[in-house]
Write an enzyme that holds these catalytic residues in place. Structure first.
Site, PDB file in Angstrom:
ATOM      1  N   LEU A 123       0.600  -1.255  -0.085  1.00  0.00           N
ATOM      2  CA  LEU A 123       0.069  -0.049  -0.002  1.00  0.00           C
ATOM      3  C   LEU A 123       0.883   1.200  -0.147  1.00  0.00           C
ATOM      4  O   LEU A 123       1.550   1.608   0.784  1.00  0.00           O
ATOM      5  CB  LEU A 123      -0.768  -0.052   1.418  1.00  0.00           C
ATOM      6  CG  LEU A 123      -1.804   1.279   1.500  1.00  0.00           C
ATOM      7  CD1 LEU A 123      -2.932   1.102   0.221  1.00  0.00           C
ATOM      8  CD2 LEU A 123      -2.567   0.994   2.636  1.00  0.00           C
ATOM      9  N   HIS A 228       5.017   2.935  11.688  1.00  0.00           N
ATOM     10  CA  HIS A 228       5.455   4.289  11.312  1.00  0.00           C
ATOM     11  C   HIS A 228       4.535   5.329  11.214  1.00  0.00           C
ATOM     12  O   HIS A 228       3.191   5.001  10.838  1.00  0.00           O
ATOM     13  CB  HIS A 228       6.105   3.975  10.075  1.00  0.00           C
ATOM     14  CG  HIS A 228       6.906   5.140   9.275  1.00  0.00           C
ATOM     15  ND1 HIS A 228       6.636   6.210   8.652  1.00  0.00           N
ATOM     16  CD2 HIS A 228       8.310   5.047   9.240  1.00  0.00           C
ATOM     17  CE1 HIS A 228       7.366   6.933   8.122  1.00  0.00           C
ATOM     18  NE2 HIS A 228       8.630   6.360   8.773  1.00  0.00           N
TER      19      HIS A 228
END
Length: 342
Positions: A123, A228
């Site tokens: 993604l 993240h």
């Protein structure tokens, strides 16, 4: 915007995107040969020429101007051709009644437990299109509508390995405290080797015995199971679809692996097949994910739509994106988990 199967002509755009991701997105390596192989294999997958163990349904997000601005993918089954490694976060207990000591020690076990599961991966969305949130939701959730349409191609469970914590210089605290000692290389190099399919070094060099997290740095322990900052929107979307962290993490950066039974994914469970009608759904109509129910010529888009007596009323532009005329069948589901069928 539409989500569609990747084509060989998309390769230059994919390479440019891969070079802009930075470290941590293992399934989209900045390697032209590897990406070209993957695009070719994805074309075989969409044509039904790949077994589930090899199937790679690689999609791109195309703007109305024809620009490729994002990617996402579904792997039919992980680990059946190349080893699939995770750390399973466990617990060992040590106790001494005589000394009055009772210690709970988190541990990491090298595991292949997720082998055979379907994975959503790769993604990535061009930074210029991240502000609205609509593009990202279409890109991510379109995969679940494809799974809903072709459930026989996929496993009973879907997993998603999330990108863990690393900084702008490709420094990952988890790697620095653990992996570096066994692999003698930078995080970015190990991540790259994995992305281009070289995984034998993991089995050869990673210790098989349980690792006690108390020996890791405080910074490394703090990032176990965390994502993240650029991955936080994807994490939120997956949780809304029913995915949850079950104690498996990436062996390089410590990012979480999320899981959900395929039938319980919200977009899979709640999707319906309807007859397409072209009209005026209205400005107050909710946004729907809509799939044209095709495989090789798959088109998935998002647009305002109104269910009515077995039909789904959309405007002409939405029908054009799907390459469908009135009377065709579509599969659809509300884009937001907070919106039900009305």
């Amino acid at each position: 915007m539409i989500v569609r199967p990747v084509r060989s002509s998309d390769l230059p755009a994919l390479i440019a995107m891969a070079r802009s991701t930075g470290a941590g997105l293992t399934s989209l390596p900045a390697n032209e040969e590897r990406l070209a192989q993957r695009v070719g294999w994805a074309e075989k997958s969409f044509h039904g020429e790949a077994e589930r163990a090899d199937a790679d349904y690689f999609f791109v997000l195309e703007s109305d101007a024809g620009e490729v601005i994002g990617s996402s993918a579904i792997n039919g089954a992980v680990g059946l051709r190349e080893p699939w490694y995770n750390f399973r976060v466990g617990l060992t207990v040590s106790a001494s009644r005589a000394l009055g000591i009772h210690r709970q020690n988190p541990t990491l076990f090298l595991a292949n437990d997720l082998t055979g599961q379907t994975e959503v991966c790769s993604l990535f969305l061009d930074a210029r299109y991240r502000h609205s949130g609509l593009s990202g939701r279409l890109l991510s959730k379109a995969r679940f509508l494809f799974i809903a349409e072709f459930p026989e191609l996929f496993g009973d469970k879907v997993i998603a390995e999330m990108r863990g914590i690393s900084d702008d210089n490709a420094r990952a605290p988890f790697w620095d405290s653990l992996g570096r000692h066994f692999f003698r290389m930078e995080f970015s190099q190990a991540d790259y080797l994995t992305g281009v399919g070289n995984k034998a070094f993991i089995a050869e060099l990673m210790p098989k015995f349980p690792l006690y997290t108390c020996f890791l740095s405080e910074e490394a322990r703090a990032v176990i199971g965390r994502v993240h900052r650029d991955t936080e929107p994807a994490l939120t979307m997956l949780r809304a679809e029913g995915f949850a962290y079950q104690g498996y993490i990436d062996i390089f950066d410590g990012g979480p692996a999320l899981e959900c039974e395929t039938r319980n994914i919200r977009a899979v469970r709640d999707s319906q097949t309807l007859v397409l009608a072209i009209g005026t759904p209205g400005d107050e109509a909710p946004q729907f994910l809509i799939h044209n129910r095709k495989r090789e010529e798959c088109r998935i888009t998002v647009g305002r739509a109104r269910p009515a007596a077995g039909t789904l009323v959309v405007d002409a532009a939405t029908a054009k994106r799907l390459c469908l005329a009135a009377g065709a069948q579509v599969r659809a589901v509300p884009l937001s988990a907070q919106v039900g069928w009305r």
